[in-house]
Design a protein around this motif. Sequence first.
Motif, short mmCIF file in Angstrom:
data_model
loop_
_atom_site.label_atom_id
_atom_site.label_comp_id
_atom_site.label_asym_id
_atom_site.label_seq_id
_atom_site.Cartn_x
_atom_site.Cartn_y
_atom_site.Cartn_z
N ASP A 480 -1.70 101.78 -74.58
CA ASP A 480 -0.69 101.73 -75.62
C ASP A 480 0.45 100.82 -75.17
O ASP A 480 0.93 100.91 -74.04
N ARG A 481 0.89 99.93 -76.03
CA ARG A 481 1.89 98.93 -75.63
C ARG A 481 3.27 99.55 -75.39
O ARG A 481 4.08 98.97 -74.67
N ASP A 482 3.54 100.70 -75.96
CA ASP A 482 4.88 101.28 -75.84
C ASP A 482 5.04 102.13 -74.58
O ASP A 482 6.06 102.05 -73.90
N ASN A 483 4.04 102.95 -74.26
CA ASN A 483 4.21 103.89 -73.14
C ASN A 483 3.15 103.78 -72.06
O ASN A 483 3.08 104.62 -71.17
N ASN A 484 2.27 102.77 -72.16
CA ASN A 484 1.24 102.49 -71.13
C ASN A 484 0.20 103.60 -71.00
O ASN A 484 -0.50 103.68 -69.99
N SER A 485 0.06 104.45 -71.99
CA SER A 485 -0.95 105.51 -71.94
C SER A 485 -2.34 104.91 -72.15
O SER A 485 -2.53 103.99 -72.95
N PHE A 486 -3.33 105.45 -71.42
CA PHE A 486 -4.71 105.00 -71.62
C PHE A 486 -5.19 105.43 -73.00
O PHE A 486 -5.03 106.59 -73.39
N MET A 487 -5.83 104.50 -73.72
CA MET A 487 -6.28 104.79 -75.07
C MET A 487 -7.80 104.62 -75.24
O MET A 487 -8.46 105.47 -75.81
N LYS A 488 -8.34 103.51 -74.74
CA LYS A 488 -9.75 103.21 -74.97
C LYS A 488 -10.35 102.49 -73.75
O LYS A 488 -9.65 101.86 -72.97
N PHE A 489 -11.69 102.61 -73.65
CA PHE A 489 -12.48 101.74 -72.80
C PHE A 489 -13.10 100.66 -73.66
O PHE A 489 -13.51 100.91 -74.79
N VAL A 490 -13.20 99.44 -73.12
CA VAL A 490 -14.00 98.39 -73.74
C VAL A 490 -15.01 97.91 -72.70
O VAL A 490 -14.62 97.48 -71.61
N TYR A 491 -16.29 98.04 -73.02
CA TYR A 491 -17.36 97.51 -72.16
C TYR A 491 -17.87 96.23 -72.81
O TYR A 491 -18.26 96.23 -73.97
N LEU A 492 -17.88 95.13 -72.04
CA LEU A 492 -18.36 93.86 -72.57
C LEU A 492 -19.41 93.28 -71.62
O LEU A 492 -19.19 93.22 -70.40
N LYS A 493 -20.53 92.85 -72.18
CA LYS A 493 -21.49 92.11 -71.37
C LYS A 493 -20.79 90.85 -70.85
O LYS A 493 -20.18 90.11 -71.62
N ALA A 494 -20.88 90.63 -69.56
CA ALA A 494 -20.15 89.52 -68.96
C ALA A 494 -20.60 88.17 -69.50
O ALA A 494 -19.83 87.20 -69.49
N ASP A 495 -21.84 88.09 -70.01
CA ASP A 495 -22.34 86.83 -70.57
C ASP A 495 -22.49 86.92 -72.08
O ASP A 495 -23.21 86.14 -72.69
N GLY A 496 -21.79 87.89 -72.70
CA GLY A 496 -22.00 88.14 -74.12
C GLY A 496 -21.18 87.30 -75.07
O GLY A 496 -21.49 87.21 -76.24
N ASN A 497 -20.06 86.71 -74.58
CA ASN A 497 -19.20 85.89 -75.42
C ASN A 497 -18.73 86.60 -76.68
O ASN A 497 -18.52 85.98 -77.73
N ASN A 498 -18.61 87.94 -76.59
CA ASN A 498 -18.06 88.74 -77.69
C ASN A 498 -18.90 88.70 -78.95
O ASN A 498 -18.40 88.93 -80.04
N GLN A 499 -20.17 88.38 -78.85
CA GLN A 499 -21.04 88.39 -80.02
C GLN A 499 -21.39 89.83 -80.39
O GLN A 499 -21.31 90.74 -79.58
N SER A 500 -21.81 90.02 -81.62
CA SER A 500 -22.17 91.36 -82.10
C SER A 500 -23.26 91.95 -81.22
O SER A 500 -24.23 91.30 -80.88
N GLY A 501 -23.08 93.20 -80.84
CA GLY A 501 -24.07 93.86 -80.00
C GLY A 501 -23.91 93.61 -78.53
O GLY A 501 -24.79 93.94 -77.74
N THR A 502 -22.77 93.06 -78.11
CA THR A 502 -22.55 92.79 -76.68
C THR A 502 -21.37 93.57 -76.13
O THR A 502 -20.98 93.35 -74.99
N TYR A 503 -20.81 94.48 -76.92
CA TYR A 503 -19.67 95.25 -76.43
C TYR A 503 -19.67 96.63 -77.06
O TYR A 503 -20.38 96.91 -78.04
N ALA A 504 -18.88 97.52 -76.48
CA ALA A 504 -18.72 98.87 -77.02
C ALA A 504 -17.31 99.35 -76.72
O ALA A 504 -16.73 98.98 -75.70
N VAL A 505 -16.77 100.16 -77.62
CA VAL A 505 -15.43 100.72 -77.47
C VAL A 505 -15.54 102.24 -77.53
O VAL A 505 -16.23 102.78 -78.39
N GLY A 506 -14.89 102.92 -76.58
CA GLY A 506 -14.97 104.37 -76.58
C GLY A 506 -13.78 105.02 -75.92
O GLY A 506 -12.95 104.34 -75.29
N ASP A 507 -13.70 106.34 -76.05
CA ASP A 507 -12.57 107.09 -75.52
C ASP A 507 -12.76 107.52 -74.07
O ASP A 507 -11.80 107.81 -73.38
N ASP A 508 -14.02 107.62 -73.63
CA ASP A 508 -14.27 108.03 -72.26
C ASP A 508 -15.47 107.25 -71.73
O ASP A 508 -16.19 106.59 -72.48
#
Length: 613
Positions: A480-508
Amino acid sequence: MLSYFALITLVKLSGLLIPFIWYLVVSTRRWRLWGITAVIVLFIVSYVNTYFNLPDLAYPSLIDGWLMWFIGGLIFVAVLRRFVFTHGVVNEGAPSSKDSWLTKLLRQFGITAGWLTKMIGAGVAALVVFFIVGSISSVITQMNPQPSVSSIKTDINNTTDTAPMPVIKDNAEKPVVNAPQTVSTDMNNSLNSFKNSNVYDLNSMRVQMYKGKMVYVAPVAFTGGFWRYLHYQKVPGYFMTNATDKNADPQFVSKPMRYTPSAYFNRDADRRISAHSLGYTMVGNTSQLEVDNNGTPYYVRTLAKPLSYFNRNYDYRHYKVAVLNTVTGKVKVYSPNNVPKFVDVAVSPDLVAKEITMFGKYRHGFWNATSFGGHSDVMKPTEAGTEGGSKLTPYAYKGRIYYFSGMTSINNHQSSVLGYTFVDARTNVMHYYKEHGNVMTPERAISYSQQDINPQDYKGTLPLLYRIAGKPTWVVSMLDRDNNSFMKFVYLKADGNNQSGTYAVGDDANSTLALFEQRTGIKSTAATPKVTGKTISGTVERVVKPDDKQILFILKGDSHVYRMDTTSKSFQPIFQFIQAGDKVSFRATATTKTQLATANVGLDTFRNGSLGK
């Protein structure tokens, strides 16, 4: 300690010894008295400066000081002898056939050079000499980095197969989730954990291993200045926080410390370490706290050694590690092979950052890195880390702390990783692994996470490279930009270039891993982790569905919050119709009452019995 700093002051002023003896020989009695008085005053001033400002005590700096006083003293006495001490009377600067060419030249322009003017001129000449010597040293230091690079203990690998990248495969392997910003905010919010907390503040935070776990340790420090210190004399202890548990609360450890960097006079930790650093440079802004497995706190600081007087690059092989007991004030200085086992970070991240920068730029020599050279394998560290000027990120791997940095091209238009450096923070051995695949830089991973993946406008930090099913994957913590609280994980394939199906967002970590495997079509080496614990039965009282990946519910008479993972293989579509009044039975993890309990769903009945058939 006072006698030690007196000795250091004498060493610094020893360049005046020969000029002062000469001065006593050529001066009159009255001038001798003034000279002795001036030397005593000079010693006192230099002593105070050395004691309070803690100047660099490496040999090149000491030699610089010696030469300055020696040359300056000789010039001063020579001018006095030539223009003041002439048969015991003062020469007022009358014209003489023995005048120097400079005096005659100045007289041609109508300038009469008295003894004071000539003394000033001699001083300027001395400064020119020092400038020339300093310039020579600077040029040699800049153009001859090879001896420094050669002193780095390196292990170069042509593949990343053996790189110490942690493997995420089950709930026993969790990525580092707590960024320094988050931990610092949480610790500041917990400063009321001890008596008179309003007179203390947090000091520098350090990562280390404690009983097999990666933790952050931060001592409290005096705030309010000298008078506050005189009143309390010691700090009450330090905070410790687990680095891999997002629900971890900072724990205050009561260990009173008298010798800290925020103390004054002889109890200043940096001053006590400086008293044992003759010939070495204290690296970093201040000493850092580490604790042994009994929780006893020590301050640790790396002492670096320049190669020579003219080549002032560091010798990365021959350094020392100073360890201060915060209770007794005793300082021990160790060679790299004899550092106590509890010291996980024997080399300062500031030193490591310089080390990997030198390695990336100059491992093939100075000229190769210039515009005249071929730039073969010239690299620079990425700058998305949390330490060492944003160049380094600490890793925990098999009980050791490593400082990680991706190495990328010096061409700013390229955004791929050429290799990785992992520096063992205890032994200072640098392991370099060449990357042959298309792997994005951590800066690029953060950029994707913040701009394209993250609709809530969280800020990305602490990008760490892990292996999932053998594939390098960036794990970015979103705060969170205001209080630095952890909000989400983002997993990205290092060679994925942010294409669909190369990342995931989650809480834990677990749910994000499951979603990442589902989206990318890869499977980790272990099955979806099974939840252990006792069987829970009861009636649903409240149900919340915060997103499409989880369902939260509570039972009547039970204060736990239970979570169903909708991405789990055991989750059945019918379970999403759960509502208040349903009678359920399932197995769940054993947790404290303030934490989520992940349910291994096995629902027995619904309020509407036909739904369960």
